[in-house]
Design a protein around this motif. Structure first.
Motif, PDB file in Angstrom:
ATOM      1  N   SER A  68     -27.415  11.446  -4.125  1.00  0.00           N
ATOM      2  CA  SER A  68     -25.963  11.444  -4.067  1.00  0.00           C
ATOM      3  C   SER A  68     -25.307  10.930  -5.332  1.00  0.00           C
ATOM      4  O   SER A  68     -25.886  10.136  -6.086  1.00  0.00           O
ATOM      5  CB  SER A  68     -25.484  10.632  -2.856  1.00  0.00           C
ATOM      6  N   LEU A  69     -24.077  11.397  -5.525  1.00  0.00           N
ATOM      7  CA  LEU A  69     -23.195  10.924  -6.577  1.00  0.00           C
ATOM      8  C   LEU A  69     -21.978  10.296  -5.918  1.00  0.00           C
ATOM      9  O   LEU A  69     -21.669  10.592  -4.758  1.00  0.00           O
ATOM     10  CB  LEU A  69     -22.748  12.084  -7.476  1.00  0.00           C
ATOM     11  N   ILE A  70     -21.272   9.443  -6.658  1.00  0.00           N
ATOM     12  CA  ILE A  70     -20.103   8.777  -6.098  1.00  0.00           C
ATOM     13  C   ILE A  70     -18.991   8.745  -7.139  1.00  0.00           C
ATOM     14  O   ILE A  70     -19.252   8.645  -8.341  1.00  0.00           O
ATOM     15  CB  ILE A  70     -20.455   7.347  -5.610  1.00  0.00           C
ATOM     16  N   ALA A  71     -17.744   8.859  -6.660  1.00  0.00           N
ATOM     17  CA  ALA A  71     -16.594   8.830  -7.561  1.00  0.00           C
ATOM     18  C   ALA A  71     -16.515   7.487  -8.271  1.00  0.00           C
ATOM     19  O   ALA A  71     -16.602   6.434  -7.635  1.00  0.00           O
ATOM     20  CB  ALA A  71     -15.312   9.103  -6.781  1.00  0.00           C
ATOM     21  N   LEU A  72     -16.337   7.526  -9.590  1.00  0.00           N
ATOM     22  CA  LEU A  72     -16.268   6.294 -10.369  1.00  0.00           C
ATOM     23  C   LEU A  72     -14.992   5.516 -10.060  1.00  0.00           C
ATOM     24  O   LEU A  72     -14.998   4.291  -9.973  1.00  0.00           O
ATOM     25  CB  LEU A  72     -16.347   6.613 -11.858  1.00  0.00           C
ATOM     26  N   LYS A  73     -13.890   6.234  -9.880  1.00  0.00           N
ATOM     27  CA  LYS A  73     -12.613   5.597  -9.570  1.00  0.00           C
ATOM     28  C   LYS A  73     -12.230   5.892  -8.124  1.00  0.00           C
ATOM     29  O   LYS A  73     -12.483   6.980  -7.616  1.00  0.00           O
ATOM     30  CB  LYS A  73     -11.521   6.109 -10.514  1.00  0.00           C
ATOM     31  N   PRO A  74     -11.591   4.926  -7.453  1.00  0.00           N
ATOM     32  CA  PRO A  74     -11.201   5.154  -6.059  1.00  0.00           C
ATOM     33  C   PRO A  74      -9.960   6.027  -5.961  1.00  0.00           C
ATOM     34  O   PRO A  74      -9.115   6.048  -6.853  1.00  0.00           O
ATOM     35  CB  PRO A  74     -10.906   3.741  -5.551  1.00  0.00           C
ATOM     36  N   GLU A  75      -9.862   6.755  -4.883  1.00  0.00           N
ATOM     37  CA  GLU A  75      -8.640   7.484  -4.540  1.00  0.00           C
ATOM     38  C   GLU A  75      -8.199   7.004  -3.167  1.00  0.00           C
ATOM     39  O   GLU A  75      -8.967   7.056  -2.202  1.00  0.00           O
ATOM     40  CB  GLU A  75      -8.873   9.001  -4.505  1.00  0.00           C
ATOM     41  N   ASN A  76      -6.969   6.505  -3.095  1.00  0.00           N
ATOM     42  CA  ASN A  76      -6.471   5.901  -1.856  1.00  0.00           C
ATOM     43  C   ASN A  76      -7.425   4.823  -1.341  1.00  0.00           C
ATOM     44  O   ASN A  76      -7.679   4.702  -0.143  1.00  0.00           O
ATOM     45  CB  ASN A  76      -6.245   6.962  -0.774  1.00  0.00           C
ATOM     46  N   GLY A  77      -7.994   4.048  -2.262  1.00  0.00           N
ATOM     47  CA  GLY A  77      -8.830   2.922  -1.887  1.00  0.00           C
ATOM     48  C   GLY A  77     -10.263   3.269  -1.544  1.00  0.00           C
ATOM     49  O   GLY A  77     -11.000   2.418  -1.038  1.00  0.00           O
ATOM     50  N   PHE A  78     -10.716   4.502  -1.858  1.00  0.00           N
ATOM     51  CA  PHE A  78     -12.044   4.928  -1.418  1.00  0.00           C
ATOM     52  C   PHE A  78     -12.759   5.661  -2.541  1.00  0.00           C
ATOM     53  O   PHE A  78     -12.228   6.610  -3.119  1.00  0.00           O
ATOM     54  CB  PHE A  78     -11.906   5.838  -0.195  1.00  0.00           C
ATOM     55  N   HIS A  79     -13.990   5.217  -2.855  1.00  0.00           N
ATOM     56  CA  HIS A  79     -14.858   5.918  -3.794  1.00  0.00           C
ATOM     57  C   HIS A  79     -15.643   6.969  -2.998  1.00  0.00           C
ATOM     58  O   HIS A  79     -16.569   6.618  -2.244  1.00  0.00           O
ATOM     59  CB  HIS A  79     -15.849   4.955  -4.457  1.00  0.00           C
ATOM     60  N   ASP A  82      -1.466   4.568   0.964  1.00  0.00           N
ATOM     61  CA  ASP A  82      -2.874   4.191   0.838  1.00  0.00           C
ATOM     62  C   ASP A  82      -3.412   3.732   2.191  1.00  0.00           C
ATOM     63  O   ASP A  82      -3.490   2.537   2.497  1.00  0.00           O
ATOM     64  CB  ASP A  82      -3.033   3.083  -0.211  1.00  0.00           C
ATOM     65  N   LEU A  83      -3.780   4.716   2.992  1.00  0.00           N
ATOM     66  CA  LEU A  83      -4.119   4.469   4.392  1.00  0.00           C
ATOM     67  C   LEU A  83      -5.390   3.645   4.554  1.00  0.00           C
ATOM     68  O   LEU A  83      -5.477   2.801   5.455  1.00  0.00           O
ATOM     69  CB  LEU A  83      -4.284   5.802   5.132  1.00  0.00           C
ATOM     70  N   ILE A  84      -6.381   3.898   3.732  1.00  0.00           N
ATOM     71  CA  ILE A  84      -7.666   3.223   3.923  1.00  0.00           C
ATOM     72  C   ILE A  84      -7.541   1.728   3.642  1.00  0.00           C
ATOM     73  O   ILE A  84      -8.085   0.895   4.368  1.00  0.00           O
ATOM     74  CB  ILE A  84      -8.754   3.878   3.055  1.00  0.00           C
ATOM     75  N   ASP A  85      -6.794   1.380   2.589  1.00  0.00           N
ATOM     76  CA  ASP A  85      -6.583  -0.039   2.303  1.00  0.00           C
ATOM     77  C   ASP A  85      -5.864  -0.719   3.468  1.00  0.00           C
ATOM     78  O   ASP A  85      -6.202  -1.847   3.854  1.00  0.00           O
ATOM     79  CB  ASP A  85      -5.771  -0.200   1.023  1.00  0.00           C
ATOM     80  N   LEU A  86      -4.855  -0.036   4.024  1.00  0.00           N
ATOM     81  CA  LEU A  86      -4.128  -0.616   5.155  1.00  0.00           C
ATOM     82  C   LEU A  86      -5.038  -0.739   6.372  1.00  0.00           C
ATOM     83  O   LEU A  86      -5.032  -1.771   7.067  1.00  0.00           O
ATOM     84  CB  LEU A  86      -2.911   0.241   5.491  1.00  0.00           C
ATOM     85  N   LEU A 138     -17.261  -0.594   2.160  1.00  0.00           N
ATOM     86  CA  LEU A 138     -17.191   0.799   1.736  1.00  0.00           C
ATOM     87  C   LEU A 138     -18.140   1.023   0.565  1.00  0.00           C
ATOM     88  O   LEU A 138     -18.450   0.090  -0.187  1.00  0.00           O
ATOM     89  CB  LEU A 138     -15.764   1.144   1.313  1.00  0.00           C
ATOM     90  N   PRO A 139     -18.605   2.246   0.387  1.00  0.00           N
ATOM     91  CA  PRO A 139     -19.489   2.514  -0.754  1.00  0.00           C
ATOM     92  C   PRO A 139     -18.756   2.326  -2.073  1.00  0.00           C
ATOM     93  O   PRO A 139     -17.575   2.670  -2.192  1.00  0.00           O
ATOM     94  CB  PRO A 139     -19.901   3.972  -0.541  1.00  0.00           C
ATOM     95  N   THR A 140     -19.433   1.779  -3.024  1.00  0.00           N
ATOM     96  CA  THR A 140     -18.881   1.586  -4.364  1.00  0.00           C
ATOM     97  C   THR A 140     -19.914   2.023  -5.392  1.00  0.00           C
ATOM     98  O   THR A 140     -21.119   2.021  -5.110  1.00  0.00           O
ATOM     99  CB  THR A 140     -18.502   0.114  -4.634  1.00  0.00           C
ATOM    100  N   PRO A 141     -19.473   2.396  -6.587  1.00  0.00           N
ATOM    101  CA  PRO A 141     -20.437   2.785  -7.622  1.00  0.00           C
ATOM    102  C   PRO A 141     -21.343   1.610  -7.967  1.00  0.00           C
ATOM    103  O   PRO A 141     -20.887   0.468  -8.050  1.00  0.00           O
ATOM    104  CB  PRO A 141     -19.544   3.157  -8.816  1.00  0.00           C
ATOM    105  N   PRO A 142     -22.633   1.848  -8.159  1.00  0.00           N
ATOM    106  CA  PRO A 142     -23.533   0.752  -8.541  1.00  0.00           C
ATOM    107  C   PRO A 142     -23.178   0.214  -9.923  1.00  0.00           C
ATOM    108  O   PRO A 142     -22.602   0.934 -10.758  1.00  0.00           O
ATOM    109  CB  PRO A 142     -24.916   1.410  -8.534  1.00  0.00           C
ATOM    110  N   ALA A 143     -23.466  -1.060 -10.159  1.00  0.00           N
ATOM    111  CA  ALA A 143     -23.179  -1.671 -11.461  1.00  0.00           C
ATOM    112  C   ALA A 143     -23.838  -0.893 -12.587  1.00  0.00           C
ATOM    113  O   ALA A 143     -23.255  -0.698 -13.662  1.00  0.00           O
ATOM    114  CB  ALA A 143     -23.651  -3.123 -11.461  1.00  0.00           C
ATOM    115  N   TYR A 189       0.809  -1.218   0.000  1.00  0.00           N
ATOM    116  CA  TYR A 189       0.000   0.000   0.000  1.00  0.00           C
ATOM    117  C   TYR A 189       0.844   1.272   0.000  1.00  0.00           C
ATOM    118  O   TYR A 189       0.308   2.367   0.187  1.00  0.00           O
ATOM    119  CB  TYR A 189      -0.950  -0.014   1.192  1.00  0.00           C
ATOM    120  N   GLU A 190       2.147   1.141  -0.213  1.00  0.00           N
ATOM    121  CA  GLU A 190       3.064   2.281  -0.275  1.00  0.00           C
ATOM    122  C   GLU A 190       2.979   3.165   0.961  1.00  0.00           C
ATOM    123  O   GLU A 190       3.036   4.396   0.879  1.00  0.00           O
ATOM    124  CB  GLU A 190       2.809   3.099  -1.544  1.00  0.00           C
TER     125      GLU A 190
END
Length: 462
Positions: A423-434, A334-338, A358-363, A22-23
């Motif tokens: 609500s809207l959600i980020a399509l790609k994760p940043e530091n393991g989080f959408h 990548d703190l959240i993944d750790l 964690l929240p993820t974008p719907p299919a 996770y760097e």
């Protein structure tokens, strides 16, 4: 169920590889369970020096400090010096905001539960002296009110700096001195530092940031935020065992390890009572108490708080039902993944609990009324614009301001998709989080008045 010894072995075997994956330059973990404590560290405190992280190294705990500040306030409640539902101005006449009527109405409880309603990310520099917090209060005179006091939740750093000043006035000594006298000393803490001058006496972690989203973390250009924000989490640093001693205080009805009653059992309980519901944001609690974030993990009550400073991140989770507390202190990456891997393993093995997903974008992205969300929302530290391109895609553009602009932050545009009607959600994760973004209220024309991602940002005037 696993034993603490097995957890310790797992940390020894797995933590170095997880940091590499996770760097994360360095991390320290502490677990308190059944009256026993273990800790373990791996990695380095700074990539510039290569100094090894050890279990007695001190990392900044960031906004976990807010629970310490709340504990100091609740000690004043125990002594009859503060009434939670009294207006703050009963004790702190110097408290001013642009909206004087709101400033006169705001209560101590509202400050402790992030419901006071004024702009909260005010990182004004007022020097490094003992009067930094006192000077800070005068700088709030032009700060605007986002919503009426008590109306909803919006995370507020400035509120806890105000509470720090309340403590100073009623104790007649600087905030740092109050921390040492009323918490460090009775808890017997040996590796806790209130500022860089103390931290340098220990093995102190240095924060790491990514110059660009794809770059490896490098040492941050500064060690701490402004001293004026000390009570909100600007620079308090400690080893995991010291943070666990504080957590244990809240597991043991306010008693220190030697039996000293540091905080009343009633105040411990009051801090864990829900005060306000939090929008569904994923990583934050489901509701907020006094200081504490409150989580519901499949029917099990969990209390905790996270902290983030300049390149350092901290996590604390306490499960009262199981007498369990676990903390993870880190210095970048990548703190959240750790967090999810380490803390998730500990709570599953010792308490049979699974971290909520964690929240993820719907299919299939939810169709939303995009026009209601479009526009610019503004606060003291950033402007956020929600726009739609010619292909119909929705994007979030963020322009940092103040201290974050000075640090050179240049966020990339973030593509958003519909999560639900609000609500809207980020399509790609940043530091393991959408990151989810909830839109609330109405500006009178059918458009959302606020974008909420932990903090409520108000729509900018047209």
């Amino acid at each position: 169920m696993a034993t603490l010894s097995e957890i310790e072995t797992w940390l020894h075997d797995r933590l170095p590889a997880l940091l590499a994956e996770y760097e994360v330059p360095g991390a320290a973990v502490g677990v308190s369970f059944g009256g026993e404590v273990i800790d373990h560290a791996a990695g380095v405190l700074s990539k510039a020096t290569g100094v090894e992280a050890t279990a007695d190294s001190v990392f900044q705990i960031g906004s976990i400090t807010k629970v310490w500040t709340t504990t100091l306030v609740m000690q004043l409640v125990d002594e009859g010096k503060v009434e939670l539902d009294a207006p703050l101005r009963d004790y702190l006449t110097e408290f001013v905001l642009a909206d004087d009527a709101a400033a006169a109405e705001i209560t101590v409880r509202q400050l402790l539960s992030h419901t006071s309603g004024f702009e909260g990310d005010i990182f004004n520099e007022t020097g490094k002296g003992d009067d930094a917090v006192e000077k800070y209060l005068a700088t709030l005179a032009e700060v605007t009110q986002l919503f009426p006091p008590g109306e909803m939740f919006s995370y507020n750093n400035a509120a806890f700096t105000v509470l720090g000043r309340l403590i100073e006035v009623l104790r007649d000594k600087p905030f740092d001195a109050c921390l040492r006298e009323y918490l460090f000393t009775p808890l017997g803490l040996k590796h806790a530092a209130t500022d860089p001058y103390e931290a340098i006496l220990h093995r102190a972690a240095v924060g790491h940031i990514r110059p660009t989203p794809e770059a490896e973390p490098v040492p941050a250009p500064v060690w701490a935020l402004n001293r004026s924000m000390a009570a909100a989490g600007a620079m308090l640093a400690m080893q995991p065992r010291d943070l666990l001693a504080f957590a244990q205080l809240h597991l043991d009805s306010g008693k220190a390890a030697d039996g000293t009653q540091v905080l009343s059992a009633a105040s411990v309980e009051a801090m864990q009572e829900p005060q306000v519901k939090v929008p569904a944001l994923g990583l934050m609690g489901d509701s907020w108490g006094l200081g504490w974030e409150l989580f519901d993990w499949a029917g099990t009550k969990v209390i905790g708080h996270d902290g983030g400073t300049i390149g350092q991140g901290a996590f604390l989770r306490v499960v009262p039902e199981h007498g369990l507390a676990v903390t993870l202190l880190t210095n970048g990456g990548d703190l959240i993944d750790l967090y999810r891997t380490v803390v998730g393993h500990v709570v599953k093995e010792l308490a049979g609990l699974e971290l909520p997903a964690l929240p993820t974008p719907p299919a299939a992205p939810v169709q939303v009324e995009v026009d209601r969300f479009l526009g610019t929302y503004s606060c003291e530290v950033a402007d956020v614009t929600i726009r739609q391109d010619e292909d119909g895609k929705v994007w979030l553009d963020q322009t940092p301001k103040g201290i974050f602009a000075e640090l050179g932050a240049k966020p990339e545009p973030v593509e958003l998709v519909g999560r639900d009607e609000q609500s809207l959600i980020a399509l790609k994760p940043e530091n393991g989080f959408h990151s989810p973004h909830v839109f609330l209220g109405d500006d009178g024309t059918g458009r959302a008045l606020y974008i909420h991602s932990g903090r409520a940002m108000r729509r900018a005037p047209a």
